[in-house]
Each structure stands twice: as C-alpha cells, then as structure tokens.
Design an enzyme around this catalytic site. Structure first.
Site, PDB file in Angstrom:
ATOM      1  N   LYS A 240     -31.087 -28.689 103.259  1.00 54.06           N
ATOM      2  CA  LYS A 240     -31.795 -27.742 102.389  1.00 54.06           C
ATOM      3  C   LYS A 240     -32.092 -28.419 101.049  1.00 54.06           C
ATOM      4  O   LYS A 240     -31.209 -28.639 100.229  1.00 54.06           O
ATOM      5  CB  LYS A 240     -30.956 -26.486 102.150  1.00 54.06           C
ATOM      6  CG  LYS A 240     -31.679 -25.485 101.264  1.00 54.06           C
ATOM      7  CD  LYS A 240     -30.722 -24.840 100.305  1.00 54.06           C
ATOM      8  CE  LYS A 240     -31.326 -24.158  99.107  1.00 54.06           C
ATOM      9  NZ  LYS A 240     -32.434 -24.754  98.412  1.00 54.06           N
TER      10      LYS A 240
ATOM     11  N   GLU B 255     -21.095 -32.781  93.732  1.00 51.10           N
ATOM     12  CA  GLU B 255     -21.462 -33.602  92.573  1.00 51.10           C
ATOM     13  C   GLU B 255     -22.176 -32.651  91.624  1.00 51.10           C
ATOM     14  O   GLU B 255     -23.278 -32.190  91.913  1.00 51.10           O
ATOM     15  CB  GLU B 255     -22.340 -34.775  93.016  1.00 51.10           C
ATOM     16  CG  GLU B 255     -22.289 -35.937  92.037  1.00 51.10           C
ATOM     17  CD  GLU B 255     -23.317 -35.784  90.939  1.00 51.10           C
ATOM     18  OE1 GLU B 255     -22.922 -35.427  89.807  1.00 51.10           O
ATOM     19  OE2 GLU B 255     -24.501 -35.996  91.215  1.00 51.10           O
TER      20      GLU B 255
HETATM   21  C1  UN1 Z   1     -28.035 -37.800  89.152  1.00 49.08           C
HETATM   22  O1  UN1 Z   1     -28.453 -37.624  88.037  1.00 49.08           O
HETATM   23  O2  UN1 Z   1     -27.510 -36.880  89.803  1.00 49.08           O
HETATM   24  O3  UN1 Z   1     -27.124 -43.306  87.821  1.00 49.08           O
HETATM   25  C2  UN1 Z   1     -28.161 -39.074  89.871  1.00 49.08           C
HETATM   26  C3  UN1 Z   1     -28.238 -42.794  87.739  1.00 49.08           C
HETATM   27  C4  UN1 Z   1     -29.069 -42.654  88.983  1.00 49.08           C
HETATM   28  C5  UN1 Z   1     -28.609 -41.492  89.781  1.00 49.08           C
HETATM   29  C6  UN1 Z   1     -28.451 -40.230  88.998  1.00 49.08           C
HETATM   30  N1  UN1 Z   1     -28.951 -43.858  89.761  1.00 49.08           N
HETATM   31  O4  UN1 Z   1     -28.671 -42.398  86.674  1.00 49.08           O
END
Ligand code: UN1
Length: 512
Positions: free
Chosen positions: A193, A268
């Site tokens: 999703k 996350e």
């Molecule tokens: C995010 O903002 O959830 O480290 C990912 C970074 C990217 C990934 C961010 N490579 O800023």
C-alpha cells in the site's frame, strides 16, 4: 450563452480530458484490475495542482483478494532458488536504470522534490536492488558444533510468508524498493500500500517488477486510505509481518494491531535531527551541510536537519551567513533544474508547516528569514513555503516536534556537552551530525548521541543503502531497514539438528 451543440461539445471535451487522465487500477495476481468499490482518489502535481492520475480507494474486500493472491503465490516463490529471485531483482534494477530519467521526472512531478533529487530517489532504488540481489547468494545461516557426537547443528533463514508494506510519499520509489526488495529476496510475497500522494510512482515500480519477471501474486498493489487499506493490512490474520514508514501516531496504531495477532512489525517513523557545529568546525562545510540537510527535499525527509545547534563562539557568523545563503535559494518548479527547493507535497502539508511557523512565532522564537507561503504568479497552484529559519530556545515546540517541512531552528549552546545534551533531549533518534575537527570530540559524539545514524562532518541526510537505516526512541521499534540486516524483518530463523549417530542421544541428560 453557448449553443446547445457547443455545450455538448464542452461536455464531450471535459469527458475526453477526464478520460485522458490515467486510471491504472489495482495490481492483483499479476493483472491490473478494478476495485470492488467505486471510489477513486486523485494524485496531483504539488507544483501546479494538475491531476496526474486517479486510483481506486480500495476496500477491505480488495485487500482480502490481494492477500489470497499473495498466499497462493507464496509456496512457488519460496521454492524459487534465492539466486534466481536475485536475478529478477537485478533485471528490475537494469530496467530502472534504463528508465531512470523518466522515473526521476515522475518522482519530481508527483512528489515535488527537485529533479536532481528525483533522480537520486530512483538511484537509491537501483542501488538497493543491486545490493539486495546479491543477498540471494548469501542469506547466510550458521553451522556450529553439537554438544553430542555425530550430530550437526545449523540455522537457515525462512521467509515469514505474506507481508504488508505501507510506504510514505517522501521517497516514493526508494523506500518501497527497500521494503519490497528485501521481502522479495527473502522469499516473501506481499501486499503493498503506497502513500496516497504518490501512487503513480508505486504503479511504475510494480510495472518494472512485472517486466523483470516477478510472477503473478508475488506483488500486489492496493491503493487507498490508511484508515481502510492500512488497517485491513495491519489486521489481516494471514499477513505475517508489516513494514511501515510514516508518522508516529499511525505507526503506533499499526504496531498495536500487528501485536494483537502476534505479527512482526518494523517501523520507521519521525525524526528531529540535529546538526551540531563546534567552534573548531570548517564553517564553509557546515554551512553547505545545513543548507542541504534542512532545505533539500523541502525538509521532507525523516532525516532532514531540523535543528542547528551552534557553539556560541561561532554562532553569530554561522547564523548570519546561513540566513544570507537561505535567502538565495530559488524556490520553484522542481522539474526546472534551476530550482533549489520545490514545493511541499500537499495542501495538508502546507497547513501543518504553516501552523508550526505560527507556533514558533507565538512561543517567541525569532523569525530570521522565510515564514511565508508563496502564491504569486510563478508559484500559482503549488504548495510553496519559503525556506524558514528561527532563532529558538531549546524546549520550544518547534525544537522538539517533527515539522517535516523547510523549517530550521537554530539553537545557541555554550559547549560540546550542552550540544550533546540538547541534541539528545527530544523524543526521536533518527539521524544526527557534528561538524568538528577534533577527532576526540567526533568519537565522543558518535558514542553519546542517542540515534540510529550519526554523521561526522557531513549533513544529516544521505544515508547509503548497504548500511542499516532506522532510529531509536519514537523513531521506531528497535528494527532497521536496508544494509546487511534488511532481510531480518522478512525472515525467521529455523534451527536444525541433524543426528547421524543412529541412536537416541539426549542433550543435557547423557553423561558427559
Ligand atoms: C527518509 O527520509 O525516510 O538518508 C529516507 C537519506 C535518504 C533516505 C531518507 N537516503 O536522507
């Protein structure tokens, strides 16, 4: 007043332009299909307000159908040798590389990040697919001696089964690939999703997997609201693990639902990432770092720099130079390579960010630059907010809560210890950065910062895919994505004991 035929022509024209807007549908069991419901939602370009596509507001019935397809596909996918699964992922990476420009542009158009970052989003997906394809030839387990003779002990990773992936809009290609690439190499099948602001990027990704030869039912795309589709995924008894990236409130809800049925869950969530600048720092470098960290992706990264913590000895110089630089950033259409900063992703996001700017003013933070939504001719129809910098006191809401927009709080500190204390005194622990030339302090910071990611002399954004990604405290639930641990959330250990002695041996009981 137009004549009847002119009115009819206008209706016809409207119909035509309506039908020119793509409606890809849901992807279930290897086919693009209709939803069981009739509701649709639109995905728009945040720079112009133009509608890019319409997608179904899927129903719980659709989620059930998707789970059934994923369940049917699971035994075959699990039985496919992992190196073969890896070959398909490598093919997906190759297709993505060929289509990088088109996809990067789509990311820019649908999500609003500037084109260089749109390409970067796609590159991050390619990098991860290439990396994780190799995992197909590892998926390493352990062998270890037995306490008994003629007995052999080993561990193997087993895919958990059908998994649910719920992804955000800020990395509309990269994050779905972190999750789906790791799930696929592990041998899981999935219901995916995507965020409702970026379903077109998700649909392109699914097409690429399809073209790379991923069999029907292995990936199923179900679009719609978190309240309906997300809930149905979190609650479905046959979904064995849920991987979620998004806000803390929604994440906690998903976690509770998954926990109730003992499903695994990886989260996350937010961040309130500090960049610390010590008195011995290379200020030019620190300045470039914070501009990129705070205003790249219009501040809409979980890893974005939202606090600049500066030693009092270099504070005035750092802040005055920063404000000048921020005022020079060009806010414009993200597909224009001259734009430094694009719009935020939606009207909702404008409301949230503008509300925080208001809160900052009301709690007495000093607005050093920015603070306005731009609606003039050049920005008409888009969700543009000026790069905004507040001089703030640690403890104000704008220094503690995630804003997810181009808003930076600068905070003055007396010394290194205070910098660390302030850096850690928030409810999140994703990324962090320190600029210093003192190696002892760099290592002390590395140890003392309560975060998942720590940069020395580099901005808080820009993590690389072959290292674990995630954070402490309210940023997650102790898990990590990407890197060597990427497959942990999609596999379970099976411990195997092989007794080739041809007699009953009793661990712990037989005489030693
Ligand atoms: C995010 O903002 O959830 O480290 C990912 C970074 C990217 C990934 C961010 N490579 O800023």
């Amino acid at each position: 007043m137009p004549s009847k035929s002119a009115a009819a022509a206008a209706v016809e024209e409207k119909k035509k332009s309506r039908s020119a807007i793509p409606e890809p549908g849901l992807y279930i069991d290897g086919k693009w299909v209709h939803s069981s419901g009739r509701g649709l939602f639109e995905t728009r370009n945040p720079a112009t307000g133009d509608v890019l596509a319409r997608f179904p507001l899927a129903t719980p019935e659709d989620v059930k159908r998707a789970v059934e397809a994923a369940k049917r596909a699971f035994p075959g996918w699990k039985a496919t040798p992992a190196p073969k699964r890896g070959e398909m992922l490598l093919r997906a990476a190759q297709i993505m590389r060929q289509r990088k420009e088109e996809l990067g542009r789509l990311v820019s158009e649908e999500m609003g990040k500037v084109i260089a970052e749109g390409r970067g989003d796609v590159q991050e997906a390619i990098d991860f697919l290439e990396y994780i394809a190799g995992e197909g030839r590892r998926l390493l387990g352990e062998t270890t001696p037995s306490e008994l003779k003629e007995k052999f002990c080993l561990t193997v990773r087993q895919p958990v089964g059908v998994v649910g992936l719920i992804t955000p809009w800020n990395f509309p290609v990269a994050i779905p690939v972190w999750k789906s690439g790791a799930a696929l190499i592990s041998g899981c099948t999935m219901v995916f999703k995507p965020a409702s602001l970026t379903p077109l990027c998700a649909a392109r990704l699914v097409e690429i997997y399809h073209d790379a030869g991923i069999p029907p039912g292995v990936i199923n795309l179900v679009t719609g609201s978190g309240g309906t589709v997300g809930d149905a995924i979190a609650n479905h008894p046959d979904i064995k693990a849920v991987s979620f990236t998004g806000g803390t409130i929604a994440g906690r809800d998903v976690y509770e639902k998954a926990a109730r049925r003992l499903a695994a869950c990886e989260l996350e969530l937010g961040g309130k990432n500090p960049q610390m600048v010590m008195e011995d720092a290379n200020l030019d470098l620190a300045l470039e770092g914070v501009l990129f960290g705070a205003f790249g992706t219009a501040g809409q990264r979980c890893t974005a720099t939202s606090r600049l913590i500066v030693h009092e000895k270099v504070y005035d110089e750092m802040v005055s130079r920063l404000v000048k630089k921020a005022q020079g950033l060009r806010l414009g259409n993200p597909v224009d390579p001259k734009s430094d900063v694009g719009p935020v992703s939606s009207e909702d996001q404008v409301r949230t960010v503008m509300n925080y700017i208001d809160i900052g003013k009301r709690e007495g933070a000093k607005l050093l630059t920015g603070g306005r939504r731009l609606t003039g001719k050049e920005h008409a129809g888009g969700y543009y907010i000026e790069p905004t910098i507040f001089e703030a006191k640690h403890g104000m809401r704008i220094t503690k809560e995630e804003i997810f927009g181009p808003v930076l709080s600068v905070i003055k500190v007396r010394d290194f210890d205070e910098a660390i204390r302030v850096a850690n005194d928030v409810d999140y622990g994703l990324s962090s950065s320190i600029y210093t030339r003192d190696i002892n302090r760099a290592f002390k910071a590395m140890d003392a910062l309560d975060v998942g990611i720590c940069y020395i002399n580099a901005p808080t954004i820009g993590a690389e895919v072959h290292l674990p990604f995630g954070g402490t405290k309210n940023t997650g639930n102790g898990k990590r994505e990407a890197g060597t641990v990427a497959v942990d959330e999609f596999t379970e250990w099976k411990t195997v004991f092989v007794d080739y002695s041809n007699r009953l041996q009793k661990a712990q009981i037989d005489p030693r």
